[in-house]
Design a protein around this motif. Structure first.
Motif, PDB file in Angstrom:
ATOM      1  N   GLU A  10      -3.305   0.794   0.957  1.00 16.58           N
ATOM      2  CA  GLU A  10      -2.180   1.717   0.745  1.00 16.58           C
ATOM      3  C   GLU A  10      -1.181   1.169  -0.270  1.00 16.58           C
ATOM      4  O   GLU A  10      -0.658   1.924  -1.097  1.00 16.58           O
ATOM      5  CB  GLU A  10      -1.481   1.973   2.082  1.00 16.58           C
ATOM      6  N   SER A  17      -5.964  -1.814   5.780  1.00 15.97           N
ATOM      7  CA  SER A  17      -5.263  -0.545   5.572  1.00 15.97           C
ATOM      8  C   SER A  17      -4.006  -0.760   4.730  1.00 15.97           C
ATOM      9  O   SER A  17      -3.732   0.003   3.790  1.00 15.97           O
ATOM     10  CB  SER A  17      -4.887   0.060   6.930  1.00 15.97           C
ATOM     11  N   HIS A  18      -3.257  -1.812   5.059  1.00 16.04           N
ATOM     12  CA  HIS A  18      -2.035  -2.124   4.303  1.00 16.04           C
ATOM     13  C   HIS A  18      -2.358  -2.457   2.848  1.00 16.04           C
ATOM     14  O   HIS A  18      -1.685  -1.968   1.930  1.00 16.04           O
ATOM     15  CB  HIS A  18      -1.319  -3.299   4.966  1.00 16.04           C
TER      16      HIS A  18
END
Length: 365
Positions: free
Chosen positions: A144, A140-141
């Motif tokens: 993003e 996810s990091h």
């Protein structure tokens, strides 16, 4: 441009045989064809390891003479999931680039993904491949933080979206694919193809009926995997037969060795028997020697006693000799004294006699 399904030869396998069995191997043909189809001016992959995906892209660049840039970002130290490793991994990647793809514009960035962000301008990456740590938080990091770097109509690839180990990347893919156009492959640990900044390329792939083509890639990958397994099994059978033959030869050699050892044991027993006789003789000789030593010690003791007596006698005699020497000295002194007295008396006698002669002479006259 039509989409073509290729079956390229990957030159990297010649230098690293591990690549043909890597988890990413089942997606290499698709990656090769995708690269040719979209011709991304800038491609970045996050997580390279031995370079299975990297060299699929590179092979397409080389075979189709594509003047594009390919970047690989990795620390090449490993992580908790992939395990940690030494310099041999990046050494292998560098060696393959130098020997097979030296003329291509390939850059290795030995950094963390966050450290490499500043190396790329926003909206500059046409193809982003995310294949780092596969926890939900990490994927996810990565998505993003790197999404601003993806260009309009850029494509993002996610590996391990159908991991049999149920990585967090599985859950992230199920969530993110609901928000953007996408394609996906479920074989070889899964590969997600996401279009987060426009669907122009997605529509192009739909127009060439890509979903059906995706099935072909999956069938070919699974078939190749089965072929590889069969080849490996056949190779294992050959190796097993060789091992059996080798074992049989070893058994024959072992039997020869056992027979030879039995002869050696007989010879050893004979030597032991002879040695035992020698030991008995030595024991007897030792016993005789002990008796001789005892007799010798007895004689030495007797000689020591006699020597002591002799030394005592000598000491006594020495005392007597000293006493006699003293007596002789005293006698000599007395004799010398008597001699002196006799000499004096003789002088008197001579004097008296001389006087008597003179007197008689005068009397005669």
């Amino acid at each position: 441009m039509d989409w073509e399904i290729s079956s390229p030869k990957f030159e990297s396998d010649e230098l690293n045989d591990k690549l043909r069995v890597a988890p990413w191997e089942g997606h290499r043909n698709f990656a090769y064809d995708l690269f040719r189809y979209i011709v991304p001016q800038v491609s970045v992959e996050l997580g390279t390891h031995y370079g299975c995906s990297l060299f699929a892209f590179a092979q397409s660049m080389k075979n189709h003479e594509l003047d594009v840039s390919l970047f690989a970002v990795d620390t090449w130290r490993g992580d908790d999931q992939a395990g940690f490793y030494g310099e041999e991994v990046i050494g292998s990647v560098t060696d393959i680039i130098n020997k097979r793809f030296s003329k291509l514009n390939i850059t290795l960035l030995r950094k963390t993904f966050d450290e490499a962000l500043s190396d790329f301008a926003d909206e500059s990456i046409d193809l982003l491949h995310i294949d780092g740590l596969h926890t939900y938080e990490a994927v996810s990091h990565d998505f993003e933080t790197w999404l601003p770097k993806v260009s309009s109509n850029g494509i993002v690839l996610f590996h391990d979206v159908y991991s049999p180990l149920e990585y967090g990347s599985n859950r992230f893919w199920q969530e993110i694919k609901e928000q953007y156009p996408h394609f996906e492959f479920r074989h070889s640990w899964g590969l997600g193809v996401l279009f987060p900044k426009g669907n122009d390329r997605y529509k192009l792939l739909e127009n060439v009926n890509f979903k059906d083509k995706a099935l072909i890639y999956e069938y070919k990958a699974l078939y190749k995997f089965e072929q590889l397994k069969n080849h490996d099994l056949n190779q294992m059978v050959v190796e097993r037969d060789k091992a059996i033959s080798s074992i049989e030869a070893l058994v024959i050699e072992r039997d020869k060795t056992i027979f030879s050892n039995e002869e050696m044991i007989i010879e050893r027993d004979n030597v032991i028997s002879n040695n035992e006789g020698m030991i008995s003789d030595l024991k007897l000789a030792f016993k005789n020697s002990e008796q001789l030593v005892t007799e010798r010690d007895k004689l030495i003791k007797e000689y020591e006693t006699k020597l002591l007596d002799l030394q005592n006698t000598i000491a006594k005699n020495s005392i007597l000799i000293n006493e006699q020497d003293l007596s002789i000295k005293v006698c000599n002194e007395q004799i010398d004294k008597l001699k002196q007295e006799i000499s004096k008396k003789q002088e008197i006698i001579d004097y008296v006699n001389s006087k008597r002669i003179i007197f008689n002479f005068k009397k005669k006259i």
